[in-house]
Design a protein around this motif. Structure first.
Motif, PDB file in Angstrom:
ATOM      1  N   GLU A 131       0.833  -1.199   0.000  1.00 14.77           N
ATOM      2  CA  GLU A 131       0.000   0.000   0.000  1.00 14.77           C
ATOM      3  C   GLU A 131       0.865   1.245   0.000  1.00 14.77           C
ATOM      4  OE1 GLU A 131      -3.904  -1.565   2.572  1.00 14.77           O
ATOM      5  OE2 GLU A 131      -2.376  -0.302   3.524  1.00 14.77           O
ATOM      6  N   THR A 147      -2.144   6.114 -12.583  1.00 13.51           N
ATOM      7  CA  THR A 147      -1.308   4.932 -12.720  1.00 13.51           C
ATOM      8  C   THR A 147      -0.022   5.166 -11.947  1.00 13.51           C
ATOM      9  OG1 THR A 147      -2.214   4.586 -14.933  1.00 13.51           O
ATOM     10  CG2 THR A 147      -0.265   3.329 -14.359  1.00 13.51           C
ATOM     11  N   GLN A 170       4.660  -1.503 -13.046  1.00 12.99           N
ATOM     12  CA  GLN A 170       3.356  -0.902 -12.805  1.00 12.99           C
ATOM     13  C   GLN A 170       2.678  -1.630 -11.650  1.00 12.99           C
ATOM     14  OE1 GLN A 170       0.728   0.057 -16.187  1.00 12.99           O
ATOM     15  NE2 GLN A 170      -0.949  -0.889 -15.023  1.00 12.99           N
ATOM     16  N   PHE A 172      -0.218  -0.029  -9.878  1.00 15.75           N
ATOM     17  CA  PHE A 172      -1.604   0.402  -9.677  1.00 15.75           C
ATOM     18  C   PHE A 172      -2.104   1.106 -10.922  1.00 15.75           C
ATOM     19  CE2 PHE A 172      -4.784   3.591  -8.487  1.00 15.75           C
ATOM     20  CZ  PHE A 172      -5.708   2.805  -7.816  1.00 15.75           C
ATOM     21  N   ASP A 173      -3.354   0.816 -11.274  1.00 19.63           N
ATOM     22  CA  ASP A 173      -4.029   1.502 -12.375  1.00 19.63           C
ATOM     23  C   ASP A 173      -5.517   1.515 -12.049  1.00 19.63           C
ATOM     24  OD1 ASP A 173      -4.682   2.751 -14.733  1.00 19.63           O
ATOM     25  OD2 ASP A 173      -4.452   0.970 -15.981  1.00 19.63           O
ATOM     26  N   ILE A 188      -3.714   3.753  -0.918  1.00 15.12           N
ATOM     27  CA  ILE A 188      -3.943   3.064  -2.183  1.00 15.12           C
ATOM     28  C   ILE A 188      -3.412   1.643  -2.066  1.00 15.12           C
ATOM     29  CG2 ILE A 188      -3.436   3.060  -4.654  1.00 15.12           C
ATOM     30  CD1 ILE A 188      -2.952   6.103  -4.389  1.00 15.12           C
ATOM     31  N   GLU A 189      -4.307   0.678  -2.170  1.00 15.95           N
ATOM     32  CA  GLU A 189      -3.900  -0.734  -2.161  1.00 15.95           C
ATOM     33  C   GLU A 189      -3.419  -1.097  -3.555  1.00 15.95           C
ATOM     34  OE1 GLU A 189      -5.715  -5.181  -1.179  1.00 15.95           O
ATOM     35  OE2 GLU A 189      -6.845  -3.376  -0.662  1.00 15.95           O
ATOM     36  N   LEU A 190      -2.190  -1.568  -3.655  1.00 17.29           N
ATOM     37  CA  LEU A 190      -1.585  -1.828  -4.949  1.00 17.29           C
ATOM     38  C   LEU A 190      -2.211  -3.040  -5.623  1.00 17.29           C
ATOM     39  CD1 LEU A 190       2.192  -1.174  -4.168  1.00 17.29           C
ATOM     40  CD2 LEU A 190       0.407   0.455  -4.836  1.00 17.29           C
ATOM     41  N   ASP A 191      -2.421  -2.939  -6.931  1.00 21.40           N
ATOM     42  CA  ASP A 191      -2.894  -4.087  -7.704  1.00 21.40           C
ATOM     43  C   ASP A 191      -1.848  -5.198  -7.710  1.00 21.40           C
ATOM     44  OD1 ASP A 191      -5.125  -2.544  -8.406  1.00 21.40           O
ATOM     45  OD2 ASP A 191      -4.112  -1.747 -10.168  1.00 21.40           O
ATOM     46  N   THR A 192      -0.588  -4.771  -7.818  1.00 19.22           N
ATOM     47  CA  THR A 192       0.536  -5.702  -7.843  1.00 19.22           C
ATOM     48  C   THR A 192       1.535  -5.286  -6.771  1.00 19.22           C
ATOM     49  OG1 THR A 192       0.280  -5.984 -10.238  1.00 19.22           O
ATOM     50  CG2 THR A 192       2.350  -6.740  -9.254  1.00 19.22           C
TER      51      THR A 192
END
Length: 241
Positions: A131, A147, A170, A172-173, A188-192
Motif C-alpha cells: 500500500e 497509474t 506498474q 496500480f491503475d 492506495i492498495e496496490l494491484d501488484t
C-alpha cells in the motif's frame, strides 16, 4: 515527564493507556526529579496477536502520591495504527510542507511525476510494498484515475532526466478518491505488490488527460529537502503528456 513544581519529587509511576482507561504498560520510577527537570521514560506495549487491526488512541499518565495538581498528569491522545504481525508502516518525512504539484497535480488537466525515496528513509527495511499513503489538504472532492509505477535505482538525483516507466513495475491503475475539507490521507492498495530489496525507491505517478483542471487549493503534504538533491521531476499541462 517534567516537574513543574517548586520541590523535588521522588517516586512516581508512568503509565501507558489505550483509549481512555485500558492500561497497557506501567513503570515505577524511584529517581528524584528536580524542579523544572525533564525525564524521558520508555514504555513498551506488547501487542497481543488477537488485537484488532485498525486505529488506536494512546496516551501517557503520571501518578504521584500527594500531587497538588492532578489536572496536568495526562498527555494528549496520539493516534496509531495496528497492523498484523510481519506488517510495518514506514513514513517518509514529516509532512509539514504543502506542495500542489506532486505526486499528482489537479491545477492542470494531466500530470506526470517521478520521485526518489532514499534507502535510509526506508529504514533499510526490505519486503513487500502492498500500500501507499498520500497526505493531503484539498478544497475539492473527486475520484480520479491514476497509474503508479515503482522501482529501484542507485541514482541519488533525477537532474539528468527521467527513469522511464519501462524500467519500473506498474503497481496500480485505477481510480483514487480524494476528500475535501482539511488535512486527510488516502491509502492506495496496490494491484501488484512490489518487492523492495533495497537501494533508492523510485515512484512514478501519471494522471491521465482529464476534461477539466481544478481551481482552489488541492495540496499534498511534503517534507522540505535541499533543492540540490533534485529528487523529483514533474510535468503538468492542459495538453497530452
Amino acid at each position: 515527564v517534567k516537574n513543574v513544581g517548586n520541590n523535588p519529587q521522588t517516586g512516581y509511576t508512568v503509565k501507558l493507556f489505550k483509549n481512555t482507561n485500558i492500561e497497557l504498560a506501567s513503570l515505577d520510577v524511584t529517581s528524584t526529579l528536580q524542579p523544572e527537570e525533564v525525564a524521558e521514560h520508555n514504555l513498551v506495549w506488547q501487542i497481543p496477536l488477537d488485537e484488532p487491526q485498525g486505529t488506536v488512541n494512546l496516551h501517557g499518565s503520571v501518578d504521584l502520591d500527594g500531587d497538588e495538581n492532578p489536572n496536568n498528569d495526562n498527555t494528549n491522545m496520539i493516534e496509531v495504527s495496528v497492523f498484523p504481525p510481519g506488517v510495518i508502516e514506514i513514513q517518509v518525512g514529516n509532512g509539514t510542507e504543502l506542495n500542489n504539484r506532486t505526486p499528482v497535480c489537479f491545477q492542470y488537466k494531466n500530470s506526470l511525476t517521478e520521485m526518489l525515496y532514499f534507502e535510509d528513509e526506508m529504514n533499510y527495511v526490505q519486503g513487500m510494498i502492498t500500500e501507499l499513503t498520500f497526505f493531503y489538504d484539498f478544497s475539492n472532492q473527486f475520484a480520479k484515475p491514476m497509474t503508479i509505477w515503482l522501482g529501484t535505482t542507485t541514482l541519488t538525483t533525477l537532474a539528468d532526466g527521467w527513469i522511464p516507466s519501462t524500467q519500473l513495475t506498474q503497481v496500480f491503475d485505477g481510480s483514487v478518491t480524494f476528500l475535501s475539507g482539511g488535512s486527510n490521507q488516502v491509502t492506495i492498495e496496490l494491484d501488484t505488490p512490489y518487492f523492495y530489496e533495497g537501494d533508492n525507491l523510485v515512484m512514478m505517478v501519471h494522471r491521465p488527460m482529464d476534461a477539466q483542471a481544478y481551481t482552489g487549493s488541492d495540496d499534498f503534504l511534503h517534507s522540505e529537502t535541499p533543492a540540490m538533491t533534485s529528487r523529483t521531476r514533474y510535468e503538468r499541462d492542459n495538453d497530452m503528456l
